[in-house]
Structure formats: C-alpha cells, structure tokens
Motif scaffolding. Structure first.
Motif, PDB file in Angstrom:
ATOM      1  N   PHE A 275      30.458  -1.502  14.550  1.00  0.00           N
ATOM      2  CA  PHE A 275      31.530  -1.715  15.520  1.00  0.00           C
ATOM      3  C   PHE A 275      32.739  -2.370  14.856  1.00  0.00           C
ATOM      4  O   PHE A 275      33.868  -1.927  15.035  1.00  0.00           O
ATOM      5  N   ASN A 276      32.507  -3.439  14.101  1.00  0.00           N
ATOM      6  CA  ASN A 276      33.611  -4.177  13.477  1.00  0.00           C
ATOM      7  C   ASN A 276      34.362  -3.369  12.433  1.00  0.00           C
ATOM      8  O   ASN A 276      35.567  -3.549  12.262  1.00  0.00           O
ATOM      9  N   THR A 277      33.681  -2.466  11.738  1.00  0.00           N
ATOM     10  CA  THR A 277      34.343  -1.714  10.674  1.00  0.00           C
ATOM     11  C   THR A 277      34.892  -0.364  11.123  1.00  0.00           C
ATOM     12  O   THR A 277      35.833   0.145  10.518  1.00  0.00           O
ATOM     13  N   ARG A 278      34.331   0.217  12.180  1.00  0.00           N
ATOM     14  CA  ARG A 278      34.724   1.584  12.562  1.00  0.00           C
ATOM     15  C   ARG A 278      35.332   1.742  13.943  1.00  0.00           C
ATOM     16  O   ARG A 278      35.883   2.793  14.255  1.00  0.00           O
ATOM     17  N   ILE A 279      35.241   0.704  14.787  1.00  0.00           N
ATOM     18  CA  ILE A 279      35.708   0.866  16.165  1.00  0.00           C
ATOM     19  C   ILE A 279      36.714  -0.204  16.573  1.00  0.00           C
ATOM     20  O   ILE A 279      37.781   0.121  17.103  1.00  0.00           O
ATOM     21  N   ARG A 280      36.396  -1.456  16.347  1.00  0.00           N
ATOM     22  CA  ARG A 280      37.171  -2.582  16.888  1.00  0.00           C
ATOM     23  C   ARG A 280      38.681  -2.447  16.738  1.00  0.00           C
ATOM     24  O   ARG A 280      39.412  -2.542  17.720  1.00  0.00           O
ATOM     25  N   ASP A 281      39.165  -2.234  15.554  1.00  0.00           N
ATOM     26  CA  ASP A 281      40.613  -2.160  15.328  1.00  0.00           C
ATOM     27  C   ASP A 281      41.131  -0.728  15.185  1.00  0.00           C
ATOM     28  O   ASP A 281      42.287  -0.527  14.827  1.00  0.00           O
TER      29      ASP A 281
END
Length: 82
Positions: free
Chosen positions: A60-66
C-alpha cells in the motif's frame, strides 16, 4: 450495479480491510486506526496485486498511497451506504 471484490480481515499492522469496486476503480481501505479512505482510479491489476501481497502495508505505502487521488470517508457517507 457495481461488482465489489471484498477482502476479509487480514493480519496487518496497518490495514484492517479493503474493498475494491471493479466497475468504478475505487479502492476503499480501512486502517487499523479506524480511519477509512477511498482511492480513485485504481486499476484492477493493482487491486489484485494488493490482495495477493504478503505485506499489505508495504505494498500500500509503495504502490497506492501517493499514487492515486484519495479522500477520507466520513461517517455520514458510511451511513448512506457509499
């Protein structure tokens, strides 16, 4: 009618559960803090990879969040069935 791909509760220190709306490309995420967000324009393959990821929080943090527009889901939206 939207087709929703549901994910059961999972062992994650960050994410409690998520639901993906395949028709709209919306990814609804509930965090362990209780906060809920909807991420728009998420491709099916990203949602599938998220579902299959061993470390959901890392994915989530590397591929979705931003990477996708998002907004916090309010209590009123939940009550209305959004």
């Amino acid at each position: 009618m939207s087709r929703l791909a549901r994910c059961r509760r999972m062992p994650s220190t960050v994410i409690r559960r998520f639901v993906y709306d395949e028709m709209k490309g919306d990814l609804w995420v509930e965090f362990t803090t209780g906060r809920k967000y909807v991420y728009s324009g998420v491709p099916q393959e990203v949602a599938d990879a998220f579902r299959g990821a061993f470390a959901k929080g890392v994915y989530f943090n590397t591929r979705i969040r931003d990477e996708f527009p998002h907004r916090e889901v309010t209590h009123e939206e939940e009550s209305a069935g959004s």
